[in-house]
Design an enzyme around this catalytic site. Sequence first.
Site, mmCIF file in Angstrom:
data_model
loop_
_atom_site.group_PDB
_atom_site.id
_atom_site.type_symbol
_atom_site.label_atom_id
_atom_site.label_comp_id
_atom_site.label_asym_id
_atom_site.label_seq_id
_atom_site.Cartn_x
_atom_site.Cartn_y
_atom_site.Cartn_z
ATOM 1 N N LYS A 107 57.323 35.317 42.371
ATOM 2 C CA LYS A 107 55.942 35.304 42.835
ATOM 3 C C LYS A 107 55.031 35.210 41.618
ATOM 4 C CE LYS A 107 53.142 38.127 43.069
ATOM 5 N NZ LYS A 107 51.935 38.481 42.215
ATOM 6 N N THR A 118 54.151 38.159 33.315
ATOM 7 C CA THR A 118 53.012 37.766 34.143
ATOM 8 C C THR A 118 53.403 37.274 35.518
ATOM 9 O OG1 THR A 118 52.207 36.951 32.042
ATOM 10 C CG2 THR A 118 50.730 36.756 33.875
ATOM 11 N N GLU A 204 46.278 29.705 40.840
ATOM 12 C CA GLU A 204 45.051 29.990 41.581
ATOM 13 C C GLU A 204 44.022 28.878 41.394
ATOM 14 O OE1 GLU A 204 45.185 34.871 41.638
ATOM 15 O OE2 GLU A 204 43.988 33.857 40.129
ATOM 16 N N ASN A 331 38.961 34.785 41.554
ATOM 17 C CA ASN A 331 39.004 35.935 40.663
ATOM 18 C C ASN A 331 37.693 36.689 40.588
ATOM 19 O OD1 ASN A 331 41.766 36.096 39.194
ATOM 20 N ND2 ASN A 331 41.310 33.921 39.354
ATOM 21 N N THR A 336 37.376 42.377 46.315
ATOM 22 C CA THR A 336 36.495 42.479 47.492
ATOM 23 C C THR A 336 36.948 41.609 48.643
ATOM 24 O OG1 THR A 336 35.050 40.780 46.524
ATOM 25 C CG2 THR A 336 34.482 43.093 46.104
#
Length: 336
Positions: A107, A118, A204, A331, A336
């Site tokens: 992952k 990482t 990402e 990011n 949130t």
Amino acid sequence: MINSGNANACTGKKGMEGAVAMAETTARELNIPVDSVIVASTGLIGEPFPTEKVLNGIRESVTKLSSREIAGSLAANAILTTDTFAKEGFTSFKVDGIEINMGGIAKGSGMIHPNMGTMLGFIVSDIAITPKLLDEALRTAVNKSFNMITVDGDTSTNDMVGIMCNGKAGNEEITEKDANYDLFLANLEQLCTHLAKLIISDGEGSTKLIEYRTKGAKTEEEARKVVRTVSNSNLVKTAIFGSDPNWGRIIAAAGRAGVDFDPEQLDLYLGTKMNNLIPVLEKSQPVDGIRKKLDKVMESSNIIILIDLNQGDAEAVGWGSDFSYEYVRINAEYTT
């Protein structure tokens, strides 16, 4: 035993107690020695570790252990965080006529710039091999795969790659670096590279997968330094995202890699296939009439960058993603 959603990092004494409890509970439920349990956690840093919730999850998961083919895929999906798809791979090969099986899951999507690691990776095999040689083989494979990828240059608090071999294939145990060891190592490197590239392809917000190659270096370590510096350059990443053939950023990054080379001997190539690369620089001089070809290359979702230092025979390869607006959004809103 892996939990996702909480990194159990910077969680103090209670976090440590939670990690120990994970190992002890797993050992008890499976009736195995506690030192046979590997513990890994991934997710938010600094959040209180929900020990009881995780322990309940362990007890529930033990009852669902399965030898079905889908079980590995379910595990690969269960460990994801910001990933958009599961990373898994499988290979088989024969040692002295005996079939060896090897599978792996991983992952990772952000905070990817391994120095081991990482990301999380887990590989299993039924081969018989001594722990010492297995450790050396894994370190060699990791250095050529997971340690040669980057998404954003940020390393994480939670990193590991583990391998477990149970010897059930029935081959004669590998105890020295012979032809069987070389065969095992080649397949391990191939599987690790496959998993590492899956991580990069799911970086990402990424829109492109870039393969960085350096050849003509004096040593492999110097070649690796150039690859890692160029692949980790934010300016290179953003240019690639914008399909901008700004090759000056590439050679500028190579120049600050901490490698001593003659800049007047550098050659640079860009392309989408190794057998059809476009010469951009020859002996550090721009090649005329290639702008339209470069524009087409830069629009591709898979790009190869080859730097030839012309200083020696060593080479290295690595992989990276581009930097997009979406990476910033993901990011900026992570907690949130």
